[in-house]
Design an enzyme around this catalytic site. Structure first.
Site, PDB file in Angstrom:
ATOM      1  N   LYS A  11       0.834  -1.213   0.000  1.00  9.10           N
ATOM      2  CA  LYS A  11       0.000   0.000   0.000  1.00  9.10           C
ATOM      3  C   LYS A  11       0.864   1.256   0.000  1.00  9.10           C
ATOM      4  O   LYS A  11       0.639   2.190  -0.777  1.00  9.10           O
ATOM      5  CB  LYS A  11      -0.901   0.007   1.240  1.00  9.10           C
ATOM      6  CG  LYS A  11      -1.659   1.318   1.447  1.00  9.10           C
ATOM      7  CD  LYS A  11      -2.499   1.288   2.708  1.00  9.10           C
ATOM      8  CE  LYS A  11      -1.759   1.713   3.943  1.00  9.10           C
ATOM      9  NZ  LYS A  11      -1.685   3.180   4.134  1.00  9.10           N
ATOM     10  N   ASN A  12       1.856   1.304   0.885  1.00  3.07           N
ATOM     11  CA  ASN A  12       2.655   2.519   1.043  1.00  3.07           C
ATOM     12  C   ASN A  12       3.623   2.744  -0.110  1.00  3.07           C
ATOM     13  O   ASN A  12       4.184   3.830  -0.237  1.00  3.07           O
ATOM     14  CB  ASN A  12       3.414   2.479   2.374  1.00  3.07           C
ATOM     15  CG  ASN A  12       2.490   2.643   3.565  1.00  3.07           C
ATOM     16  OD1 ASN A  12       1.393   3.180   3.441  1.00  3.07           O
ATOM     17  ND2 ASN A  12       2.919   2.167   4.723  1.00  3.07           N
ATOM     18  N   CYS A  65      -5.002   8.340   9.619  1.00  5.00           N
ATOM     19  CA  CYS A  65      -5.214   7.720  10.926  1.00  5.00           C
ATOM     20  C   CYS A  65      -4.922   8.687  12.065  1.00  5.00           C
ATOM     21  O   CYS A  65      -4.080   9.583  11.939  1.00  5.00           O
ATOM     22  CB  CYS A  65      -4.317   6.483  11.080  1.00  5.00           C
ATOM     23  SG  CYS A  65      -4.912   5.043  10.187  1.00  5.00           S
ATOM     24  N   ARG A  93       0.995  14.933  12.174  1.00 11.80           N
ATOM     25  CA  ARG A  93       1.891  14.649  11.056  1.00 11.80           C
ATOM     26  C   ARG A  93       1.760  15.804  10.063  1.00 11.80           C
ATOM     27  O   ARG A  93       1.162  15.670   9.003  1.00 11.80           O
ATOM     28  CB  ARG A  93       1.519  13.309  10.397  1.00 11.80           C
ATOM     29  CG  ARG A  93       1.686  12.130  11.345  1.00 11.80           C
ATOM     30  CD  ARG A  93       1.549  10.807  10.622  1.00 11.80           C
ATOM     31  NE  ARG A  93       0.175  10.531  10.235  1.00 11.80           N
ATOM     32  CZ  ARG A  93      -0.197   9.471   9.517  1.00 11.80           C
ATOM     33  NH1 ARG A  93       0.702   8.618   9.103  1.00 11.80           N
ATOM     34  NH2 ARG A  93      -1.457   9.277   9.222  1.00 11.80           N
ATOM     35  N   ASP A 101       4.711   1.017  12.129  1.00 12.01           N
ATOM     36  CA  ASP A 101       3.484   0.379  11.673  1.00 12.01           C
ATOM     37  C   ASP A 101       3.334  -1.056  12.176  1.00 12.01           C
ATOM     38  O   ASP A 101       2.279  -1.667  11.979  1.00 12.01           O
ATOM     39  CB  ASP A 101       3.405   0.395  10.147  1.00 12.01           C
ATOM     40  CG  ASP A 101       2.911   1.726   9.609  1.00 12.01           C
ATOM     41  OD1 ASP A 101       2.581   2.616  10.407  1.00 12.01           O
ATOM     42  OD2 ASP A 101       2.861   1.884   8.368  1.00 12.01           O
ATOM     43  N   ARG A 143      -8.153  -0.473   5.109  1.00 11.17           N
ATOM     44  CA  ARG A 143      -7.289   0.498   4.434  1.00 11.17           C
ATOM     45  C   ARG A 143      -5.910  -0.090   4.148  1.00 11.17           C
ATOM     46  O   ARG A 143      -5.180   0.429   3.300  1.00 11.17           O
ATOM     47  CB  ARG A 143      -7.119   1.764   5.276  1.00 11.17           C
ATOM     48  CG  ARG A 143      -8.389   2.603   5.385  1.00 11.17           C
ATOM     49  CD  ARG A 143      -8.112   3.900   6.139  1.00 11.17           C
ATOM     50  NE  ARG A 143      -6.955   4.582   5.585  1.00 11.17           N
ATOM     51  CZ  ARG A 143      -5.956   5.071   6.306  1.00 11.17           C
ATOM     52  NH1 ARG A 143      -5.960   4.953   7.617  1.00 11.17           N
ATOM     53  NH2 ARG A 143      -4.959   5.683   5.731  1.00 11.17           N
TER      54      ARG A 143
END
Length: 419
Positions: free
Chosen positions: A19-20, A113, A118, A307, A399
């Site tokens: 995903k990232n 999230c 951030r 994570d 997600r």
């Protein structure tokens, strides 16, 4: 999601594309009008959100299984509405490329999230050196493109993954401009973006290091590209397998991206069985009362990923003795701990450190997921706990974990998901 435990997992889990990694690569597709064909693309809520953003910008998207084809419709729209951008932070990475395309952009400040502040300050400071002036009003960031210097040096105050990717991508298409970025993030997802951009015709050196040098080019071309496996999904399933695995095989694992997790398991006395040729992990239940407690901390790559902190916290809560985890990346990433304590864990937080006193078992309870990785941690806890766990707000998990319900059912795990 209703989880009745304890359960066992037996069979094979295959890790999806990252995903990232795919999100910034999709954002970078705005730099060309040629077709981009991506493979190993996970079907996730965040990917669908980025598709919505690209379509808002004028791209045409076609999807076939794990393939994504991004085409141009002829015109690029530089104004992206609030609704899709508010859902995730990675959406903001279209701001620089859109500015290059049309000389300006207007993009909503991003969401994501709830794991602490951030800010996009690092992004905007880096982009300013590339000639992009920004104004923030009414929840939107508006840009104007000025002629930058021929030689630009950008030192990031922190090795932010998002800022590194955003500045790097934008610098690629500044023809005649040589940019050096120092204190870069060196996460595998950043390296994947560098490889993708170079395949498009960018001139970037230093991939995988903290110093990137970019020679701006006039044009980038279409490519076919395969996304790397998702190291966080892989790590989550490895942790899950260490607690409830019964001849569980996890395929499509890049060990070079998970050395820090493997080191943690080495130190606690439960090495990971990795087959380099098959790129797979075989994992089974660990006798938890034989393992060692540990003191560890999260850190930017190659350190232990933030994570995976909630998931490893669940694991350590069942190991005898006192373990500690210091969170150095997102200081507020401890919302899952109160929920784990509701299940019988014995954890307290002092400043940015979780102090974990190992317990013999967890018990099912009603809990709430506050973010993506907290949801994964609570799911793991529910699968190892005695009795029924009801996880509310579990939608966060979709997600970041493709088809997680179906994948877990394939290895014998029973879940009830109520929309």
């Amino acid at each position: 999601m209703i989880v009745k435990g304890p359960q066992k997992a037996k069979g094979t889990l295959t890790v999806s594309g990252s995903k990232n990694a795919v999100l910034p690569i999709m954002g970078a597709s705005l730099l060309t009008d040629d077709d981009i064909e991506l493979r190993n693309v996970p079907d996730l809520a965040d990917v669908r959100t980025m598709i919505e953003i690209l379509e808002s910008a004028g791209k045409v998207i076609e999807r076939f299984d794990d393939q994504l084809i991004i085409k141009s419709s002829g015109n690029i729209n530089s104004e992206i509405p609030y609704e899709p951008v508010r859902k995730m932070r990675a959406s903001f990475n279209v701001y620089g490329p859109l500015t290059l395309r049309n000389g300006y952009a207007k993009v909503a400040l991003p969401g994501g999230c709830s794991i602490g502040a951030r800010p996009v300050d690092f992004h905007l400071e880096g982009l300013k050196k590339l000639g992009i002036e920004s104004t923030i009003e009414h929840g939107f960031v508006t840009s104007k493109l000025n002629l930058p210097n021929s030689f630009i040096n950008i030192s990031l105050p922190f090795p932010s993954v998002g800022a590194t990717e955003h500045v790097l991508t934008t610098a690629c298409l500044l023809e005649g401009v040589n940019t050096t970025i120092t204190n870069c993030a060196i996460e595998p997802e950043v390296t994947d973006l560098v490889n993708f951009l170079n395949k498009m015709g960018a001139k970037i050196t230093g991939g995988g290091t903290s110093i990137l040098k970019i020679e701006g080019v006039k044009k980038l071309s279409g490519v076919k590209y395969t996304i790397i496996p998702d190291r966080i999904e892989a790590g989550t399933y490895i942790i899950l397998g260490k607690l409830i695995g019964e001849k569980l095989t996890i395929k499509n694992v890049s060990a070079e991206h998970l050395n820090s997790l493997f080191s943690v398991f080495d130190n606690i006395g439960s090495p990971v069985d990795y087959d380099e040729n098959k790129r797979e992990v075989k994992v089974a239940v660990t006798l938890l009362n034989t393992l060692n407690s540990i003191s560890m901390e999260t850190a930017p790559f190659p350190g232990f990923p933030t994570d995976l902190q909630p998931q490893i916290t669940t694991f350590l809560s069942l190991i005898p003795g006192r373990s500690t985890i210091t969170e150095t990346v997102f200081k507020s990433r401890f919302y899952h701990i109160d929920e784990l304590n509701r299940m019988g864990a014995k954890i307290r937080v002092e400043d940015n450190t979780a102090i974990i006193e190992g317990v013999n078992k967890l018990s099912g309870a009603p809990v709430e997921a506050t973010d993506l990785r907290a949801a994964a941690a609570l799911l793991i806890a529910g699968l190892v706990a005695e009795g029924e766990t009801i996880i509310s707000n579990v939608d966060h998990i979709f997600r970041g974990y493709e088809n997680i319900h179906e994948k877990l059912e394939q290895v014998g795990i029973e879940l009830i998901y109520e929309k």
